[in-house]
Scaffold this active site. Structure first.
Site, PDB file in Angstrom:
ATOM      1  N   SER A 240       3.923  -2.841 -12.061  1.00  0.00           N
ATOM      2  CA  SER A 240       2.366  -2.458 -13.213  1.00  0.00           C
ATOM      3  C   SER A 240       1.643  -4.236 -13.445  1.00  0.00           C
ATOM      4  O   SER A 240       1.198  -3.489 -13.982  1.00  0.00           O
ATOM      5  CB  SER A 240       2.606  -1.401 -14.191  1.00  0.00           C
TER       6      SER A 240
ATOM      7  N   GLY B 215       1.650  -3.130  -6.182  1.00  0.00           N
ATOM      8  CA  GLY B 215       0.843  -1.711  -5.929  1.00  0.00           C
ATOM      9  C   GLY B 215       0.041  -1.059  -6.062  1.00  0.00           C
ATOM     10  O   GLY B 215      -0.953  -1.226  -5.219  1.00  0.00           O
ATOM     11  N   GLY B 216      -0.804  -0.407  -6.475  1.00  0.00           N
ATOM     12  CA  GLY B 216      -1.284   0.219  -6.500  1.00  0.00           C
ATOM     13  C   GLY B 216      -2.922   0.181  -7.352  1.00  0.00           C
ATOM     14  O   GLY B 216      -3.623   0.263  -6.597  1.00  0.00           O
TER      15      GLY B 216
ATOM     16  N   HIS C 217      12.675  -2.328  -0.603  1.00  0.00           N
ATOM     17  CA  HIS C 217      12.318  -1.470  -2.293  1.00  0.00           C
ATOM     18  C   HIS C 217      13.032  -0.335  -2.763  1.00  0.00           C
ATOM     19  O   HIS C 217      13.280   0.131  -2.227  1.00  0.00           O
ATOM     20  CB  HIS C 217      10.799  -1.109  -1.957  1.00  0.00           C
TER      21      HIS C 217
ATOM     22  N   GLU D 194      12.350   1.929  -4.195  1.00  0.00           N
ATOM     23  CA  GLU D 194      11.888   3.350  -3.425  1.00  0.00           C
ATOM     24  C   GLU D 194      12.605   3.831  -2.160  1.00  0.00           C
ATOM     25  O   GLU D 194      12.682   5.201  -2.008  1.00  0.00           O
ATOM     26  CB  GLU D 194      10.051   3.526  -3.534  1.00  0.00           C
TER      27      GLU D 194
ATOM     28  N   GLU E 143      11.292  -6.390  -9.363  1.00  0.00           N
ATOM     29  CA  GLU E 143      10.200  -5.413  -9.742  1.00  0.00           C
ATOM     30  C   GLU E 143      11.403  -3.979 -11.017  1.00  0.00           C
ATOM     31  O   GLU E 143      12.299  -3.462  -9.835  1.00  0.00           O
ATOM     32  CB  GLU E 143      10.216  -4.121  -8.483  1.00  0.00           C
TER      33      GLU E 143
ATOM     34  N   GLY F 112       4.429   1.424 -11.593  1.00  0.00           N
ATOM     35  CA  GLY F 112       3.682   2.824 -11.284  1.00  0.00           C
ATOM     36  C   GLY F 112       3.837   3.386 -12.875  1.00  0.00           C
ATOM     37  O   GLY F 112       3.258   4.632 -12.196  1.00  0.00           O
TER      38      GLY F 112
ATOM     39  N   TRP G  18       0.629  -1.304   0.612  1.00  0.00           N
ATOM     40  CA  TRP G  18       0.103  -0.215   0.085  1.00  0.00           C
ATOM     41  C   TRP G  18       0.891   1.427  -0.272  1.00  0.00           C
ATOM     42  O   TRP G  18       0.632   2.518  -0.097  1.00  0.00           O
ATOM     43  CB  TRP G  18      -0.661  -0.243   1.408  1.00  0.00           C
ATOM     44  N   LYS G  19       2.222   1.208  -0.078  1.00  0.00           N
ATOM     45  CA  LYS G  19       3.308   2.407  -0.074  1.00  0.00           C
ATOM     46  C   LYS G  19       2.535   3.631   0.966  1.00  0.00           C
ATOM     47  O   LYS G  19       1.714   3.219   1.885  1.00  0.00           O
ATOM     48  CB  LYS G  19       3.362   3.150  -1.217  1.00  0.00           C
TER      49      LYS G  19
HETATM   50  C1  PEP Z   1       5.691  -1.824  -5.894  1.00  0.00           C
HETATM   51  O1  PEP Z   1       5.720  -0.472  -5.991  1.00  0.00           O
HETATM   52  O2  PEP Z   1       6.143  -3.008  -5.474  1.00  0.00           O
HETATM   53  C2  PEP Z   1       4.839  -2.116  -7.268  1.00  0.00           C
HETATM   54  C3  PEP Z   1       5.022  -3.144  -7.802  1.00  0.00           C
HETATM   55  O3  PEP Z   1       3.866  -0.593  -8.240  1.00  0.00           O
HETATM   56  P1  PEP Z   1       3.402  -0.799  -9.062  1.00  0.00           P
HETATM   57  O4  PEP Z   1       2.107  -2.338  -8.604  1.00  0.00           O
HETATM   58  O5  PEP Z   1       1.985  -0.321  -9.125  1.00  0.00           O
HETATM   59  O6  PEP Z   1       3.438  -0.672  -9.868  1.00  0.00           O
END
Ligand code: PEP
Length: 248
Positions: free
Chosen positions: A209, A230-231, A93, A95, A163, A169, A10-11
């Protein structure tokens, strides 16, 4: 047989109102065909893990400090995550590597902390777009795995998430053969270091994504054992469709 894992990150999203999404998810997936994990912001870990008791959903943290306690303002230890109901923690991660300067060494120290607290570490690796364009993807992934995964890994205490940074994202996803190449490489890298028995048991997630429309294709790739999402994990409707696809 590795059981697939649908892991939601969920970040920095969600307040107590978001727990409604979790209630919906828990009701709709009482006995899923895959493991389900949600990693909410730390503020929601305790209420979420209480809500998830007696459901098929596990909870996890998004980071931890390497030390068990002490003068580290703003940080949270692995023991604290476990105390709040976490079973997993996402580490390294991209980020966090970018925003907080985390290195492979930092991530490895955090993984040891996670294991000390009884948590499963989900260690993230991934190349930048420039690294992919330069043909350095496998070299980067190999170095990140070597540096971020401590000795002592096994199928219970480790999950590795591939990833690609440029796919997070952005709505962009690598071609399926590109995902397959990296996941085959990661399995072989684990086998070379930890032996084929351990390598066979560690789940390898794809992240970047992933959504209800592309999950079936991605999961068809050999050595993809689930997704770090994520999203699309923020809404029960979308994440539920991903869970359904992974549970088939
Ligand atoms: C993530 O940040 O781990 C991720 C996969 O984000 P998203 O699915 O939004 O690309």
């Amino acid at each position: 047989m590795r059981r697939r894992l649908a892991a939601g990150n969920w970040k920095m999203n969600g307040t107590h109102a978001s727990l409604d999404e979790l209630r919906t998810l828990a009701q709709q997936h009482p006995s899923p065909g895959c493991d389900i994990l949600i990693c909410p912001p730390a503020t929601l870990l305790d209420p979420m893990s209480r809500l998830c008791r007696d459901t098929a959903i596990a909870c996890g943290g998004q980071d931890c400090h390497a030390e068990p306690k002490g003068a580290h303002t703003g940080d949270i230890s692995a023991e604290m995550l476990a105390d709040a109901g976490a079973e997993y923690v996402i580490l390294g991660h991209s980020e966090r590597r970018a925003d907080h300067g985390e290195t492979d060494e930092t991530v490895a120290a955090k993984a040891l902390a996670a294991w000390r607290a009884g948590l499963t570490a989900i260690i993230c690796v991934g190349e930048s777009e420039a690294q992919r364009d330069n043909g350095a993807t496998l070299e980067v992934i190999g170095a990140q795995m070597d540096g971020s995964i401590p000795d002592g890994a096994d199928g219970d205490n480790l999950v590795v998430a591939y990833e690609p940074i440029w796919a997070i994202g952005t709505g962009r996803v690598p071609m399926l053969p590109e995902i397959g190449e990296v996941h085959d490489f990661m399995r072989a890298r684990l086998a070379a270091r930890f032996g084929p028995g351990v390598a066979d048991q560690v789940r390898l997630l794809y992240g970047g994504s992933m959504n209800p429309a592309n999950v079936a294709d991605i999961i068809s790739v050999r050595n993809v054992d689930g997704g770090l999402v994520g999203g699309a994990s923020l809404k029960a409707r979308d994440f539920g469709r991903i869970i359904a696809a992974l549970g088939k």
